[in-house]
Motif scaffolding. Structure first.
Motif, PDB file in Angstrom:
ATOM      1  N   ASN A  19     -22.461  -4.233 -28.206  1.00 32.48           N
ATOM      2  CA  ASN A  19     -23.823  -4.737 -28.388  1.00 32.48           C
ATOM      3  C   ASN A  19     -24.849  -3.695 -27.955  1.00 32.48           C
ATOM      4  O   ASN A  19     -25.772  -3.369 -28.697  1.00 32.48           O
ATOM      5  N   ARG A  79     -25.002   6.006 -29.794  1.00 31.37           N
ATOM      6  CA  ARG A  79     -25.200   5.693 -28.384  1.00 31.37           C
ATOM      7  C   ARG A  79     -24.058   6.211 -27.519  1.00 31.37           C
ATOM      8  O   ARG A  79     -24.277   6.845 -26.486  1.00 31.37           O
ATOM      9  N   HIS A 107     -27.335  -3.660 -25.890  1.00 32.42           N
ATOM     10  CA  HIS A 107     -28.714  -3.984 -25.534  1.00 32.42           C
ATOM     11  C   HIS A 107     -28.817  -5.075 -24.477  1.00 32.42           C
ATOM     12  O   HIS A 107     -29.901  -5.587 -24.214  1.00 32.42           O
ATOM     13  N   SER A 108     -27.691  -5.460 -23.900  1.00 30.10           N
ATOM     14  CA  SER A 108     -27.662  -6.418 -22.784  1.00 30.10           C
ATOM     15  C   SER A 108     -28.326  -7.747 -23.120  1.00 30.10           C
ATOM     16  O   SER A 108     -28.983  -8.352 -22.272  1.00 30.10           O
ATOM     17  N   ASP A 109     -28.145  -8.202 -24.349  1.00 31.68           N
ATOM     18  CA  ASP A 109     -28.763  -9.482 -24.718  1.00 31.68           C
ATOM     19  C   ASP A 109     -27.820 -10.404 -25.485  1.00 31.68           C
ATOM     20  O   ASP A 109     -28.265 -11.335 -26.157  1.00 31.68           O
ATOM     21  N   GLY A 165     -26.632  -4.192 -32.820  1.00 34.94           N
ATOM     22  CA  GLY A 165     -26.239  -3.202 -31.833  1.00 34.94           C
ATOM     23  C   GLY A 165     -25.169  -2.266 -32.331  1.00 34.94           C
ATOM     24  O   GLY A 165     -25.183  -1.064 -32.046  1.00 34.94           O
ATOM     25  N   GLY A 205     -25.122  -0.686 -21.749  1.00 29.36           N
ATOM     26  CA  GLY A 205     -26.402  -0.928 -22.405  1.00 29.36           C
ATOM     27  C   GLY A 205     -27.250   0.334 -22.469  1.00 29.36           C
ATOM     28  O   GLY A 205     -26.823   1.420 -22.076  1.00 29.36           O
ATOM     29  N   VAL A 206     -28.450   0.180 -22.989  1.00 25.93           N
ATOM     30  CA  VAL A 206     -29.338   1.339 -23.120  1.00 25.93           C
ATOM     31  C   VAL A 206     -29.981   1.718 -21.794  1.00 25.93           C
ATOM     32  O   VAL A 206     -30.575   2.796 -21.674  1.00 25.93           O
TER      33      VAL A 206
END
Length: 210
Positions: free
Chosen positions: A51, A105, A53-55, A98, A183-184
């Motif tokens: 993902n 990433r 983006h931690s969401d 993501g 995550g980012v």
């Protein structure tokens, strides 16, 4: 440490009926393909790197076509069907969003982690635990089964014990203090404090997710 998936799988499969499951969350499909190394099932916490983006709260199990025809995988599928462990449309969309940037990433996270590990390893008060460094005891194993990098996770042990490690984490400016990875955001945590008094993690260790 770093486990040699191929060696472990070969040894395990000598015992009939053994299923080899590999959690490949930290290395991601970008760096390691455990199925090609002999694993039967690969697990990913999709909340993390996939993902990015931690969401999202999500997970994935993957197996080979041959294993999919067996009884173990049929039970896995039945459990999912009966338990309702299926992503909702919005979560699925967020995860797909993501994954579009996964390769970009992860490659940058690997490069940044290597740079940080290399620089910190030169400090006399810091011991760096990162498989990308030739000094890591399992560097050769990681190099043999990871392509394109050694991941975005590393740990550092700070001379001076718990107080020094907690102080190190508190003084970080770019890294946020939080328990997650992939995550980012770059995150740091004093793992022993998070896990509590029974934690096997050394008091002087700080985990970094780049």
């Amino acid at each position: 440490g770093v486990c040699c998936v191929r060696t472990f799988a070969e040894a395990s499969h000598r015992r009939p009926g053994t299923t080899v499951v590999v959690d490949s969350t930290a290395s991601t499909p970008v760096l390691t393909r455990p199925l090609s190394l002999g694993a039967d099932i690969v697990m990913h916490s999709a909340t993390k790197y996939l993902n990015g983006h931690s969401d999202v709260l999500a997970g994935a199990l993957v197996c080979s076509e041959k294993f999919a025809r067996g009884d173990v995988w049929k039970r896995v599928r039945a459990g999912r069907r009966m338990g309702g462990a299926v992503l909702g449309p919005w979560d699925a969309w967020l995860l797909q969003r993501g994954m579009r940037t996964l390769f970009v990433r992860v490659r940058q996270q690997c490069a940044s982690a290597m740079e940080i590990a290399s620089r910190l390893s030169e400090h006399p008060s810091v011991t760096v635990l990162y498989p990308g460094l030739p000094s890591h005891p399992h560097h050769d194993v990681a190099a043999a089964q990871m392509e394109g990098g050694f991941g975005g996770m590393l740990s550092v042990r700070i001379a001076g014990g718990r107080a020094a490690a907690v102080g190190f984490a508190a003084r970080l400016r770019v890294f946020r203090l939080a328990t997650s990875l992939g995550g980012v955001e770059s995150l740091a945590e004093h793992r022993a404090s998070i896990e509590g008094g029974d934690s096997p993690v050394p008091d002087d260790l700080v985990r970094l997710s780049v």
